[in-house]
Design an enzyme around this catalytic site. Sequence first.
Site, short mmCIF file in Angstrom:
data_model
loop_
_atom_site.label_atom_id
_atom_site.label_comp_id
_atom_site.label_asym_id
_atom_site.label_seq_id
_atom_site.Cartn_x
_atom_site.Cartn_y
_atom_site.Cartn_z
CG ASP A 131 -1.86 1.12 1.30
OD1 ASP A 131 -2.17 1.67 0.23
OD2 ASP A 131 -2.31 1.48 2.40
CD GLU A 141 -4.59 1.51 -2.75
OE1 GLU A 141 -4.67 0.79 -1.75
OE2 GLU A 141 -4.88 2.72 -2.74
CG ASP A 143 -1.21 3.06 6.14
OD1 ASP A 143 -1.31 3.83 5.18
OD2 ASP A 143 -1.48 3.40 7.30
#
Lengths: 178, 178
Positions: free
Chosen positions: A7, A67, A140
């Site tokens: 992430d 991501e 996260d």
Amino acid sequence: MRVLGVDPGLTRCGLGVVDGRARDLRMVAVGVVRTSAQRSPGDRLVYIQDQLDSWVDRFEPDAIALERVYAADHVPTVMTTAQVSGLVLLAGARRGLPVVLHTPTEVKAAVTGSGRADKAQVATMVTRILTLDEAPRPADAADALALAICHQWRGAGQARRELAAAGERARQRAVAAR
Amino acid sequence: MRVLGVDPGLTRCGLGVVDGRARDLRMVAVGVVRTSAQRSPGDRLVYIQDQLDSWVDRFEPDAIALERVYAADHVPTVMTTAQVSGLVLLAGARRGLPVVLHTPTEVKAAVTGSGRADKAQVATMVTRILTLDEAPRPADAADALALAICHQWRGAGQARRELAAAGERARQRAVAAR
């Protein structure tokens, strides 16, 4: 298959490693790389790159799930997030590891069944899927694990579809050859 | 002082090295690193990083001048441009070289006198300032040289202001000590 989920972010970059296959997944590692806004942007990127390298060296993933960030997201951090994403793409390419991008909607849909799930719901499902004692924190960290899970499942689905398609082509060839 | 100007981009990344001081500047090198959209994003970043490294090794700049890109620019390439910018920040930080960001408006104003000048005007002024036989092509090459020139001049102005400020503080200390 072992997947490293990332992430991306300059202030907090979530990392999570998930191993296994299909419905039998386990967490190998999870963490968040943090850098201080008081350091120069270049120094922060150096630190994140070094940490990424050390995770890849240590956990030897077969693939990286990253991501996908859109410019249209209008988040103030979008540019620095793109820079960190670039480091992840680079790390994969330098080692011949596939880096596959998943959108936040895909990740949420994969782990919760809804593309509009909130962070708490994602964390809850990650905790259940990996049978953890408690939810990974901060968000996260949970998001990085969710990315890795999403990649395991979407990858598996993709492989099944490709196998099915190959089987169908083989059947058609067999019919045509009769 | 020797400055490497970088006009970041994944498809075309302009690089230009300018040496000298104040009004006596000369071009050392100029070029454009190109990558094909048919290669993976990771492979393209690897190639650009390798080229950046080889330019820095070969020309040994004292500083890097990098174009500042804004998310609000709404250009489709803004995310990949941010990724290449990240590589430039990283290259500088890894070698202890300052990387200074200049906005397109600052660069245009520095070389043409107007922050709203067009690309042709920038190329014309770069050609004159560096007394080149012809305008550098493509525009990314001229823009990289313009960034390096801008940095030389703004840096010089900044240094003059700092020197003046230091002189002023010294005078005040001398007055206070009387």
